[in-house]
Design a protein around this motif. Sequence first.
Motif, PDB file in Angstrom:
ATOM      1  N   THR A 297      -2.821  -2.979  -0.753  1.00  0.00           N
ATOM      2  CA  THR A 297      -3.625  -2.144   0.151  1.00  0.00           C
ATOM      3  C   THR A 297      -3.294  -0.671  -0.088  1.00  0.00           C
ATOM      4  O   THR A 297      -4.188   0.177  -0.217  1.00  0.00           O
ATOM      5  CB  THR A 297      -3.325  -2.518   1.633  1.00  0.00           C
ATOM      6  OG1 THR A 297      -3.512  -3.922   1.775  1.00  0.00           O
ATOM      7  CG2 THR A 297      -4.206  -1.767   2.607  1.00  0.00           C
ATOM      8  N   TRP A 298      -2.003  -0.375  -0.167  1.00  0.00           N
ATOM      9  CA  TRP A 298      -1.597   1.020  -0.361  1.00  0.00           C
ATOM     10  C   TRP A 298      -1.930   1.541  -1.752  1.00  0.00           C
ATOM     11  O   TRP A 298      -2.299   2.705  -1.911  1.00  0.00           O
ATOM     12  CB  TRP A 298      -0.111   1.199  -0.014  1.00  0.00           C
ATOM     13  CG  TRP A 298       0.008   1.292   1.464  1.00  0.00           C
ATOM     14  CD1 TRP A 298       0.488   0.360   2.321  1.00  0.00           C
ATOM     15  CD2 TRP A 298      -0.474   2.372   2.278  1.00  0.00           C
ATOM     16  NE1 TRP A 298       0.345   0.778   3.618  1.00  0.00           N
ATOM     17  CE2 TRP A 298      -0.239   2.013   3.627  1.00  0.00           C
ATOM     18  CE3 TRP A 298      -1.091   3.596   2.016  1.00  0.00           C
ATOM     19  CZ2 TRP A 298      -0.586   2.837   4.697  1.00  0.00           C
ATOM     20  CZ3 TRP A 298      -1.433   4.412   3.086  1.00  0.00           C
ATOM     21  CH2 TRP A 298      -1.183   4.035   4.401  1.00  0.00           C
ATOM     22  N   ILE A 301      -5.549   2.441  -1.563  1.00  0.00           N
ATOM     23  CA  ILE A 301      -5.782   3.687  -0.815  1.00  0.00           C
ATOM     24  C   ILE A 301      -5.363   4.895  -1.662  1.00  0.00           C
ATOM     25  O   ILE A 301      -6.121   5.862  -1.801  1.00  0.00           O
ATOM     26  CB  ILE A 301      -5.027   3.657   0.532  1.00  0.00           C
ATOM     27  CG1 ILE A 301      -5.679   2.611   1.444  1.00  0.00           C
ATOM     28  CG2 ILE A 301      -5.033   5.033   1.213  1.00  0.00           C
ATOM     29  CD1 ILE A 301      -4.921   2.302   2.706  1.00  0.00           C
ATOM     30  N   ARG A 311      -9.467   7.572   3.190  1.00  0.00           N
ATOM     31  CA  ARG A 311      -9.364   6.405   4.084  1.00  0.00           C
ATOM     32  C   ARG A 311     -10.066   6.722   5.418  1.00  0.00           C
ATOM     33  O   ARG A 311     -10.067   7.889   5.847  1.00  0.00           O
ATOM     34  CB  ARG A 311      -7.891   6.069   4.320  1.00  0.00           C
ATOM     35  CG  ARG A 311      -7.181   7.094   5.146  1.00  0.00           C
ATOM     36  CD  ARG A 311      -5.682   6.886   5.189  1.00  0.00           C
ATOM     37  NE  ARG A 311      -5.003   7.440   4.022  1.00  0.00           N
ATOM     38  CZ  ARG A 311      -3.683   7.612   3.942  1.00  0.00           C
ATOM     39  NH1 ARG A 311      -2.902   7.241   4.930  1.00  0.00           N
ATOM     40  NH2 ARG A 311      -3.116   8.121   2.867  1.00  0.00           N
ATOM     41  N   THR A 314      -5.663   5.010   8.845  1.00  0.00           N
ATOM     42  CA  THR A 314      -4.448   4.561   8.153  1.00  0.00           C
ATOM     43  C   THR A 314      -4.162   3.149   8.642  1.00  0.00           C
ATOM     44  O   THR A 314      -3.952   2.932   9.834  1.00  0.00           O
ATOM     45  CB  THR A 314      -3.276   5.510   8.474  1.00  0.00           C
ATOM     46  OG1 THR A 314      -3.605   6.787   7.924  1.00  0.00           O
ATOM     47  CG2 THR A 314      -1.974   5.020   7.858  1.00  0.00           C
ATOM     48  N   ALA A 320      -8.329  -2.176   4.167  1.00  0.00           N
ATOM     49  CA  ALA A 320      -8.475  -0.769   3.775  1.00  0.00           C
ATOM     50  C   ALA A 320      -9.927  -0.354   3.997  1.00  0.00           C
ATOM     51  O   ALA A 320     -10.845  -1.072   3.595  1.00  0.00           O
ATOM     52  CB  ALA A 320      -8.092  -0.607   2.303  1.00  0.00           C
TER      53      ALA A 320
END
Length: 366
Positions: A297-298, A301, A311, A314, A320
């Motif tokens: 997911t990060w 992003i 995004r 957060t 996401a």
Amino acid sequence: MLNKGRSEADLFSFLETKKEEDLDYRFILSSMCTLPHPVAVRAHSMFIETNLGDPGLFPGTASLEQLLIERLGSLFHLSTAGGYSTSGGTESNIQALRLAKEHKKKIKSPNIVVPESAHFSFKKACDILCLEMRTVPLDKTLKMDAHKAAEIIDKNTVCLVGIAGTTEYGAVDPIPELAKIASEQDLFFHVDAAFGGMVIPFLDRPLPFDFALPGVTSIAVDPHKMGLSVIPSGCLLVRDPQMLSLLNIDTPYLSVKQEYTLSGTRPGAPAVSALAVLDYLGNEGMRAVVSGCMKNTWRLIDGMETFGVERAITPVLNVATFICNKAPDRWKVSWTRRDHLRIICMPHVHREQIEEFLVDIGGMYV
Ligand code: PLP
């Protein structure tokens, strides 16, 4: 109906052709379902013929269902919780509202209070149960506003609902504040953790959302989402196992005399599959699955933001969302009601897919 049956070879070649029309999970970035774990598939085929609707005929399977409830109860800080295996979040939410309504039976024009972000299953439930659905606006982070919820509750409110992992944004409502409001007003408080229930406990810093909060009355959780079980596999858990008997109806010709479930015939195979995954992976294995999903997911992003695609919020879970209006055709993504691009980094979405998606999106945005 065919007059004369077809050959097995012909039949399965026909089924194969139809299956090929389905999308490959590899390209599905929009779903909260995923490929079942191999142990789930094995357990499913082992228990394929079992019917929990007549548990006296399948006592072994029924005890595995109760073991599943015990495992989930412990995970949610109450090993004595009651519950049963449902077909998913929709059924669990309907049943929770049935319980809440029965609990305050004397109220003639009952209403429930839900966040604007509530899953559409609550609309179905209110329709079936003749409940008024009052929606509470969200704050800037797309969570339910607890103060506004308190204002909307009145003497006819039979249930307050909070979401631990909203369908569109993966947001977690302020469950401790809501639980406090519910406790103070002696209100049934249902937490819809259909998605988040199999994610939050395995995060490095889990958010409070479960029976550890005294005001939480019931929880919906779906093993067929992040629990890697087969479809359909949901669970409804209640703090007080006795409460389920509010829904009891007589079942004269079965091996049990009463039942509180919604479906009559109920498959044992998905419940056993859900248990099989939990016992096979254990806490460590589930933490590894969730950690992988959060890392992806990060990465997604970060990658999107290098192309200037920001995004929408957060995330705290593996959902996401982005402020953008186009996505590459070969990927199946979804769009929220606020027109944000929504991607769920489920266990079947591996790092390679994220990188490929980013290459495709880079071609569109640079
Ligand atoms: N609740 C939440 C938060 C969900 O995200 C979903 C489905 O995505 C549901 C309930 C409904 O679950 P099901 O589709 O399994 O009935």
